[in-house]
Design a protein around this motif. Structure first.
Motif, PDB file in Angstrom:
ATOM      1  N   GLY A 182      24.042  -4.605  63.756  1.00 43.60           N
ATOM      2  CA  GLY A 182      23.450  -4.030  64.951  1.00 43.60           C
ATOM      3  C   GLY A 182      23.979  -2.663  65.324  1.00 43.60           C
ATOM      4  O   GLY A 182      23.693  -2.156  66.418  1.00 43.60           O
ATOM      5  N   GLU A 183      24.737  -2.041  64.414  1.00 43.89           N
ATOM      6  CA  GLU A 183      25.336  -0.748  64.736  1.00 43.89           C
ATOM      7  C   GLU A 183      24.283   0.340  64.972  1.00 43.89           C
ATOM      8  O   GLU A 183      24.480   1.219  65.817  1.00 43.89           O
ATOM      9  CB  GLU A 183      26.280  -0.297  63.609  1.00 43.89           C
ATOM     10  N   VAL A 184      23.184   0.284  64.231  1.00 38.03           N
ATOM     11  CA  VAL A 184      22.181   1.350  64.329  1.00 38.03           C
ATOM     12  C   VAL A 184      21.568   1.394  65.726  1.00 38.03           C
ATOM     13  O   VAL A 184      21.482   2.461  66.351  1.00 38.03           O
ATOM     14  CB  VAL A 184      21.087   1.170  63.263  1.00 38.03           C
ATOM     15  N   LEU A 185      21.138   0.250  66.233  1.00 36.01           N
ATOM     16  CA  LEU A 185      20.549   0.208  67.573  1.00 36.01           C
ATOM     17  C   LEU A 185      21.588   0.546  68.644  1.00 36.01           C
ATOM     18  O   LEU A 185      21.270   1.192  69.650  1.00 36.01           O
ATOM     19  CB  LEU A 185      19.937  -1.159  67.851  1.00 36.01           C
ATOM     20  N   THR A 186      22.813   0.102  68.424  1.00 36.83           N
ATOM     21  CA  THR A 186      23.876   0.399  69.395  1.00 36.83           C
ATOM     22  C   THR A 186      24.101   1.905  69.494  1.00 36.83           C
ATOM     23  O   THR A 186      24.199   2.468  70.598  1.00 36.83           O
ATOM     24  CB  THR A 186      25.188  -0.293  68.991  1.00 36.83           C
ATOM     25  N   ILE A 187      24.178   2.567  68.344  1.00 36.63           N
ATOM     26  CA  ILE A 187      24.361   4.020  68.332  1.00 36.63           C
ATOM     27  C   ILE A 187      23.171   4.701  69.003  1.00 36.63           C
ATOM     28  O   ILE A 187      23.337   5.634  69.800  1.00 36.63           O
ATOM     29  CB  ILE A 187      24.526   4.526  66.886  1.00 36.63           C
ATOM     30  N   ALA A 188      21.957   4.216  68.701  1.00 39.58           N
ATOM     31  CA  ALA A 188      20.758   4.813  69.289  1.00 39.58           C
ATOM     32  C   ALA A 188      20.773   4.691  70.814  1.00 39.58           C
ATOM     33  O   ALA A 188      20.417   5.638  71.525  1.00 39.58           O
ATOM     34  CB  ALA A 188      19.506   4.151  68.723  1.00 39.58           C
ATOM     35  N   LEU A 189      21.204   3.540  71.317  1.00 39.00           N
ATOM     36  CA  LEU A 189      21.263   3.348  72.765  1.00 39.00           C
ATOM     37  C   LEU A 189      22.302   4.266  73.409  1.00 39.00           C
ATOM     38  O   LEU A 189      22.076   4.799  74.498  1.00 39.00           O
ATOM     39  CB  LEU A 189      21.567   1.887  73.093  1.00 39.00           C
ATOM     40  N   TRP A 190      23.414   4.448  72.743  1.00 38.64           N
ATOM     41  CA  TRP A 190      24.417   5.388  73.260  1.00 38.64           C
ATOM     42  C   TRP A 190      23.857   6.814  73.279  1.00 38.64           C
ATOM     43  O   TRP A 190      24.056   7.561  74.251  1.00 38.64           O
ATOM     44  CB  TRP A 190      25.691   5.343  72.407  1.00 38.64           C
ATOM     45  N   VAL A 191      23.172   7.187  72.205  1.00 37.00           N
ATOM     46  CA  VAL A 191      22.580   8.528  72.133  1.00 37.00           C
ATOM     47  C   VAL A 191      21.555   8.717  73.244  1.00 37.00           C
ATOM     48  O   VAL A 191      21.517   9.768  73.914  1.00 37.00           O
ATOM     49  CB  VAL A 191      21.925   8.758  70.757  1.00 37.00           C
ATOM     50  N   ILE A 192      20.722   7.696  73.474  1.00 36.20           N
ATOM     51  CA  ILE A 192      19.697   7.778  74.517  1.00 36.20           C
ATOM     52  C   ILE A 192      20.332   7.815  75.900  1.00 36.20           C
ATOM     53  O   ILE A 192      19.926   8.601  76.770  1.00 36.20           O
ATOM     54  CB  ILE A 192      18.718   6.599  74.395  1.00 36.20           C
ATOM     55  N   ALA A 193      21.328   6.964  76.120  1.00 35.14           N
ATOM     56  CA  ALA A 193      21.983   6.934  77.430  1.00 35.14           C
ATOM     57  C   ALA A 193      22.662   8.260  77.746  1.00 35.14           C
ATOM     58  O   ALA A 193      22.461   8.844  78.825  1.00 35.14           O
ATOM     59  CB  ALA A 193      23.008   5.798  77.476  1.00 35.14           C
ATOM     60  N   ILE A 194      23.461   8.763  76.807  1.00 34.78           N
ATOM     61  CA  ILE A 194      24.165  10.027  77.031  1.00 34.78           C
ATOM     62  C   ILE A 194      23.173  11.184  77.091  1.00 34.78           C
ATOM     63  O   ILE A 194      23.273  12.060  77.971  1.00 34.78           O
ATOM     64  CB  ILE A 194      25.207  10.256  75.922  1.00 34.78           C
ATOM     65  N   GLY A 195      22.206  11.189  76.175  1.00 36.15           N
ATOM     66  CA  GLY A 195      21.213  12.255  76.166  1.00 36.15           C
ATOM     67  C   GLY A 195      20.381  12.275  77.438  1.00 36.15           C
ATOM     68  O   GLY A 195      20.055  13.349  77.966  1.00 36.15           O
ATOM     69  N   SER A 196      20.033  11.104  77.944  1.00 38.07           N
ATOM     70  CA  SER A 196      19.255  11.031  79.187  1.00 38.07           C
ATOM     71  C   SER A 196      20.092  11.480  80.385  1.00 38.07           C
ATOM     72  O   SER A 196      19.572  12.116  81.313  1.00 38.07           O
ATOM     73  CB  SER A 196      18.740   9.604  79.414  1.00 38.07           C
ATOM     74  N   ALA A 197      21.381  11.149  80.364  1.00 36.74           N
ATOM     75  CA  ALA A 197      22.268  11.602  81.437  1.00 36.74           C
ATOM     76  C   ALA A 197      22.366  13.125  81.428  1.00 36.74           C
ATOM     77  O   ALA A 197      22.310  13.775  82.484  1.00 36.74           O
ATOM     78  CB  ALA A 197      23.654  10.984  81.277  1.00 36.74           C
ATOM     79  N   VAL A 198      22.491  13.707  80.235  1.00 37.97           N
ATOM     80  CA  VAL A 198      22.546  15.167  80.110  1.00 37.97           C
ATOM     81  C   VAL A 198      21.228  15.781  80.573  1.00 37.97           C
ATOM     82  O   VAL A 198      21.212  16.801  81.274  1.00 37.97           O
ATOM     83  CB  VAL A 198      22.851  15.573  78.657  1.00 37.97           C
ATOM     84  N   THR A 199      20.122  15.152  80.190  1.00 37.96           N
ATOM     85  CA  THR A 199      18.802  15.643  80.594  1.00 37.96           C
ATOM     86  C   THR A 199      18.644  15.607  82.107  1.00 37.96           C
ATOM     87  O   THR A 199      18.134  16.554  82.719  1.00 37.96           O
ATOM     88  CB  THR A 199      17.695  14.800  79.930  1.00 37.96           C
ATOM     89  N   THR A 200      19.082  14.517  82.714  1.00 41.88           N
ATOM     90  CA  THR A 200      19.019  14.390  84.169  1.00 41.88           C
ATOM     91  C   THR A 200      19.821  15.490  84.843  1.00 41.88           C
ATOM     92  O   THR A 200      19.353  16.152  85.785  1.00 41.88           O
ATOM     93  CB  THR A 200      19.556  13.017  84.616  1.00 41.88           C
TER      94      THR A 200
END
Length: 218
Positions: A182-200
């Motif tokens: 499950g590492e791939v989805l976990t990394i993707a969620l971290w990227v989305i969470a951090i990226g969305s925070a930066v976008t916000t």
């Protein structure tokens, strides 16, 4: 179904296949609002597919569920494309179109990202990614309510989030080949969470700068 001034810039909107499908849909009784509502169904199916992929020990079934989740994520985006095309290009907009243009997107982000979190046993991470995804839209709409042109800047706007989670789902389907857990989805969620925070944060700064500039010019 946003108006032309507040629509997300998409090159696919001007493609021949999109225009052809829009023309065909325009001859039916399908409304833009119904297409927007269908995006929530697609997102729900993606979320369920993600969730169930984490509950099965069968590698083949897990892979099929993850590929299915990826397909439904893209169907969600297609619904987002065609609701606007039907509303604007086909002239089938409704009075409550603005509601159906935004509300389903927020529901869809939550369903998909939380489902992915459940898939890898990282429920809090899924909710964090969903929360920041909703925040990106909140700041954009806050700007719009104050007269600012729609800000679709990234790095993790809706198309980027869906591209990231779709790609991750497809790659994760092959994790058994290298004993992945499950590492791939976990990394993707971290990227989305951090990226969305930066976008916000980025959109918030742009909104504040725009508001301050407007006051200085008054």
């Amino acid at each position: 179904m946003a108006d032309k001034m507040s629509r997300r810039p998409l090159t696919s909107r001007d493609s021949g296949w999109a225009k052809g499908i829009t023309k065909a849909l325009a001859t039916t009784s399908i409304s833009p609002n119904q297409v927007s509502q269908a995006s929530m169904l697609a997102a729900a199916l993606a979320g369920v597919a993600f969730w169930f992929s984490g509950d099965t020990g069968d590698a083949v079934l897990r892979g099929a569920l993850l590929v299915g989740a990826a397909v439904f994520c893209q169907l969600r985006l297609l619904c987002n494309l065609f609701d606007g095309l039907l509303a604007i290009e086909a002239g089938k907009s409704a009075r409550d179109g603005a509601f159906w243009n935004e509300f389903p997107d927020r529901v869809a982000d939550i369903l998909i990202l939380v489902g992915a979190g459940y898939a890898v046993g990282e429920v809090s991470l899924g909710w964090a990614a969903a929360a920041f995804a909703v925040f990106t839209a909140y700041v954009r709409e806050l700007g719009g309510a104050n007269g600012m042109p729609a800000d679709f800047s990234g790095p993790m706007a809706k198309p980027h989030r869906m591209a990231a989670i779709t790609l991750a789902a497809v790659i994760a389907a092959f994790e058994p080949l290298w004993q992945g857990q499950g590492e791939v989805l976990t990394i993707a969620l971290w990227v989305i969470a951090i990226g969305s925070a930066v976008t916000t944060f980025r959109r918030a700064l742009r909104l504040r700068a725009w508001l301050c500039k407007g006051k200085e010019e008054q």
